[in-house]
Design an enzyme around this catalytic site. Structure first.
Site, PDB file in Angstrom:
ATOM      1  N   HIS B 264      57.604  24.175  18.029  1.00  0.00           N
ATOM      2  CA  HIS B 264      56.337  24.175  18.761  1.00  0.00           C
ATOM      3  C   HIS B 264      55.223  23.555  17.901  1.00  0.00           C
ATOM      4  O   HIS B 264      54.513  22.638  18.349  1.00  0.00           O
ATOM      5  CB  HIS B 264      55.982  25.616  19.143  1.00  0.00           C
ATOM      6  CG  HIS B 264      54.749  25.752  19.983  1.00  0.00           C
ATOM      7  ND1 HIS B 264      54.784  25.802  21.355  1.00  0.00           N
ATOM      8  CD2 HIS B 264      53.442  25.837  19.650  1.00  0.00           C
ATOM      9  CE1 HIS B 264      53.553  25.910  21.828  1.00  0.00           C
ATOM     10  NE2 HIS B 264      52.718  25.940  20.815  1.00  0.00           N
ATOM     11  N   GLU B 265      55.091  24.025  16.688  1.00  0.00           N
ATOM     12  CA  GLU B 265      54.010  23.533  15.828  1.00  0.00           C
ATOM     13  C   GLU B 265      54.257  22.080  15.419  1.00  0.00           C
ATOM     14  O   GLU B 265      53.310  21.307  15.239  1.00  0.00           O
ATOM     15  CB  GLU B 265      53.840  24.420  14.594  1.00  0.00           C
ATOM     16  CG  GLU B 265      53.539  25.897  14.897  1.00  0.00           C
ATOM     17  CD  GLU B 265      52.358  26.116  15.832  1.00  0.00           C
ATOM     18  OE1 GLU B 265      51.473  25.239  15.887  1.00  0.00           O
ATOM     19  OE2 GLU B 265      52.326  27.149  16.536  1.00  0.00           O
ATOM     20  N   HIS B 268      52.723  19.975  18.045  1.00  0.00           N
ATOM     21  CA  HIS B 268      51.275  19.824  17.825  1.00  0.00           C
ATOM     22  C   HIS B 268      51.012  18.801  16.710  1.00  0.00           C
ATOM     23  O   HIS B 268      50.159  17.921  16.834  1.00  0.00           O
ATOM     24  CB  HIS B 268      50.661  21.168  17.407  1.00  0.00           C
ATOM     25  CG  HIS B 268      50.421  22.127  18.542  1.00  0.00           C
ATOM     26  ND1 HIS B 268      49.675  21.795  19.642  1.00  0.00           N
ATOM     27  CD2 HIS B 268      50.809  23.416  18.735  1.00  0.00           C
ATOM     28  CE1 HIS B 268      49.608  22.845  20.471  1.00  0.00           C
ATOM     29  NE2 HIS B 268      50.303  23.841  19.942  1.00  0.00           N
ATOM     30  N   GLU B 294      48.682  21.361  24.066  1.00  0.00           N
ATOM     31  CA  GLU B 294      49.745  22.307  24.395  1.00  0.00           C
ATOM     32  C   GLU B 294      50.900  21.589  25.100  1.00  0.00           C
ATOM     33  O   GLU B 294      52.065  21.962  24.941  1.00  0.00           O
ATOM     34  CB  GLU B 294      49.177  23.437  25.261  1.00  0.00           C
ATOM     35  CG  GLU B 294      50.066  24.656  25.384  1.00  0.00           C
ATOM     36  CD  GLU B 294      50.236  25.457  24.086  1.00  0.00           C
ATOM     37  OE1 GLU B 294      49.534  25.163  23.087  1.00  0.00           O
ATOM     38  OE2 GLU B 294      51.106  26.347  24.063  1.00  0.00           O
TER      39      GLU B 294
END
Lengths: 496, 496
Positions: B264-265, B268, B294
């Site tokens: 997830h990170e 980003h 997101e």
């Protein structure tokens, strides 16, 4: 009072930026991914410009003047703070922005070229940019000297050791130049007559060395809730107020290098951490210049940690953590290793006895450069001759000769003396502390640093910039800075 | 042109400060010793004030106006940059300094109380300060709404997802509210009819999990020369331009938590890293709001990494590094674990199917709060009723009910919708990319992320803030943001 309080508010903001830069610079050396270097340089440059803008200008000048007329409303610390604010203003404001910009560019260029010219032993490549930078530094020194009413060299020195006079430095360095060469011969003769100490055999794994570092830092009360230890290419002490971060580098073949670097940087960090908390963010709450700073690192590294008492205390810990056994690990042998005196070409590897000779060489040469009495092209020859004369060894190349230090390619003049003035101060302060408290050496023998640190907290660390460096030293030790304690200390250590 | 260039110069400086703060905040969560927290808070507050001063004021307003009259001299990117500069100015300048200060204090107080009231399940303790903060946020929203000509809620939303309209959010959320509860029942029925997937048995040592993280980040081309992975209490992506730093936390009993957080990170971070380099330091070169941000993390985490193709590719690597064997480590079982749907009380633990219901609840409630239609004292009851109605479970305390999120105690309104708008966008973008390049899923099956990332680079990352969020989504996918792709994606994944 209003003008003074406005100055405090402004300084608080400058200090926030300086603290931010302190962490960013630490990060740059320890954590930052390589590719981020150009972006980080831009960020730091922008922050520096911001700080410079905040530290200059007519409005600030007027505020300082106005606060000065109301000095009778200020207490002792506030008056000292105002003095330090004025001092900072003079250094920041003296030089025209145009010259500052030229210097920044020239420094950055010559530093870049130096990084390639040094390993290539190619002084000729470095010379033109160095020469241009020296010319700019001469301009800077002349301008500041005129404003401050001091000599050009003093104007440079004053950035790092405020109020220091050439005549003092000359007196101290002349004395050392007379004394040390003969002393070195005596020590080498004595050391030549006994078996050479033996190097403990590695490898010493980094993880074990790190454990030893933390253990030693704990003995010295390093505030791990207000600081860190990390790894970097060069050991340094940095960070921010209330957040003192030191670094070391580990050599798996020689644990002593890192151990001594850690103790040295711990000395710097504990000085920072012991500065008066209520004055954080203000100039009067900052460290009292580089001579004092170096005195605090050397006091821990050279005076306290290499005392026979402390070495005997520490050796069992070293043996336990690194798993050493046999004669190389006996305290007497370790002491012998720590006390080996040997003239060499490179300052950063020098022992405490020959080190000042390296500094004296740089002091003499950089004074000649600033005075325009030494052509840049003649610098390598002058370096080699003086190295032969002072230290007794002659460089065979410029890599470990005139190009060994980053200072001149970075335009840093007036810094070198503080290394040895700091060594003098460390011996003088350590001797004074022992006169006041006879439990200091016995304390070191049982790993109890409190007797020494209580004295340092009271007489040095808590004083911030309340006094000028020389006033602080005289108040703390009872006499002005001189060579007596240093000479007594090395005589006792190396000849008795 | 001169006014515009002056604006660029100013923004460059603001960006240096923001980059500095990014590293300081990263450091705060990863490296900073605990005792330095108050000093760091002071530094960050001073830097924020500096940034706020640089982003407000009549001089800046005049420059923006003047640059606007010369917009015909600007190219497309410069015009977009000017639009973003104006947008930032409105948000920074709209609210009187006095109200900003009150909000900062109220947020800091209510955050502090929340940290104690939440574990103590004591909403009554939190209510008064929360109530005062809500009142200030209503004032802020009203003022901004007046200036911007939007509804008060839109003014809040606009900080995180510029240009977003309530009517769009309502349409999307109404649709999901209709669709999801029944869908959740269908999925649970289907999953109840087959054996439950089995949890691989740990412990999974942190060092091994870290190795797995690095391996997966390498597969995704994480730029380790421009970024880092570290450990923090909460996973986040931060750092500075050209220096993207992500964090995770490791649970030795469950390796999937950290693995998914890292992915997830990484999503980003890769978005940040792919923004147009030539516009670094300018608003138009920044990320296009939180919905887009997101969408990029969820695209990697939920769409790409949980695809059957990628899971089958990755499982052997997981087994090799963590040393797993047996049925729990088969790809089908891992897929089953990733796709477990189960209504629960806590948003941050929710699966992708029930997650939007948690967000819709917060959206409805925070709109009512801002409109003054819901008394703070009635909030826990309203929360529990709506949780029952939307998710089908009822909190038995406020700890995991109304007090579970930090957003409201920190005064953050309008952020929640971006989580689920981002989920819609991620599905829509992933579907569009696959339509354009049929090798994307096969690429994932062989661990080749380039087909997907080439498309994202071209259509999303490189676009910076050239367009408004909705324009960007429509240009990239061919249609405005809606629920179709998301619904199709979860239908295919959970029912087919």
């Amino acid at each position: 009072m209003k003008a003074y309080l406005e100055l405090e508010a402004r300084k608080k903001r400058v200090s926030a930026l300086n603290n931010a830069m302190g962490i960013l610079q630490w990060d740059q050396q320890t954590m930052m991914p390589d590719g981020a270097a150009p972006a980080r340089a831009t960020v730091l440059a922008e922050l520096s410009v911001l700080v410079h803008e905040m530290e200059t200008g007519n409005e600030l000048s007027d505020l300082i003047d106005e606060a000065g007329t109301q000095a009778d409303q200020l207490d002792e610390w506030q008056r000292a703070n105002l003095r330090e604010i004025r001092h900072g203003f003079i250094h920041a404001n003296a030089v025209p922005a145009e010259l500052v910009e030229k210097m920044v560019l020239a420094q950055s260029e010559s530093h870049m070229i130096w990084r390639e010219a040094r390993p290539a032993n190619d002084f000729k490549r470095l010379a033109p940019t160095l020469d241009a930078l020296f010319q700019l530094k001469r301009e800077e020194a002349d301008i500041k000297a005129g404003i401050m009413g001091v000599t050009p060299y003093e104007a440079m020195l004053d950035q790092f050791d405020p109020g220091r006079r050439e005549v003092q430095v000359d007196r101290i360095f002349d004395d050392l130049e007379q004394f040390l060469p003969g002393f070195v011969q005596q020590v080498m003769q004595k050391q030549g007559a006994v078996p050479r100490p033996v190097d403990p055999q590695g490898p010493f794994p980094v993880a074990k060395q790190r454990e030893l570092s933390h253990e030693v830092m704990k003995i010295f009360g390093f505030p791990f809730d207000h600081g860190r230890l990390d790894t970097a290419h060069h050991p340094f002490s940095g960070g921010a107020e209330g957040d003192v971060r030191i670094t070391t580098r580990y050599d798996e073949a020689d644990f002593m290098k890192s151990l001594m670097a850690v103790i040295h940087e711990t000395g710097h960090a504990l000085y920072e951490n012991g500065l008066p908390h209520q004055w954080r963010g203000q100039p009067v709450g900052a460290a009292r210049g580089m001579t004092l700073h170096e005195s605090q690192s050397l006091l821990l590294e050279m005076q306290a940690s290499r005392s026979e008492e402390f070495v005997r205390f520490l050796v069992p810990t070293i043996k336990r953590i690194l798993g050493g056994t046999g004669p190389a690990w006996e305290a007497d042998n370790i002491l012998g290793l720590y006390r080996k005196v040997e003239p060499g070409l490179v300052r950063v590897f020098a022992d405490e006895v020959t080190y000042p000779l390296h500094v004296i060489l740089r002091y003499r040469l950089e004074k000649a450069i600033l005075a325009g009495e030494l052509a840049t092209a003649d610098l390598p020859g002058a370096w080699n001759d003086m190295m032969q004369q002072l230290v007794g060894v002659r460089p065979t190349d410029d890599t470990d000769g005139v190009m060994q230090d980053v200072h001149w390619p970075e335009g840093i003049f007036g810094y070198f003396p503080t290394y040895s003035l700091g060594a003098m101060a460390s011996a003088q302060i350590f001797a004074a502390a022992q006169r006041d408290n006879s439990d200091i050496l016995p304390g070191l023998g049982r790993g109890d640093i409190r007797p020494l640190f209580d004295w340092l907290d009271l007489n040095v660390r808590s004083q911030g910039c309340l006094y000028l460096p020389d006033e602080l030293i005289e108040k703390a030790t009872g006499s002005p800075l001189d060579t007596a304690a240093f000479k007594a200390s090395i005589k006792a250590r190396y000849l008795d």
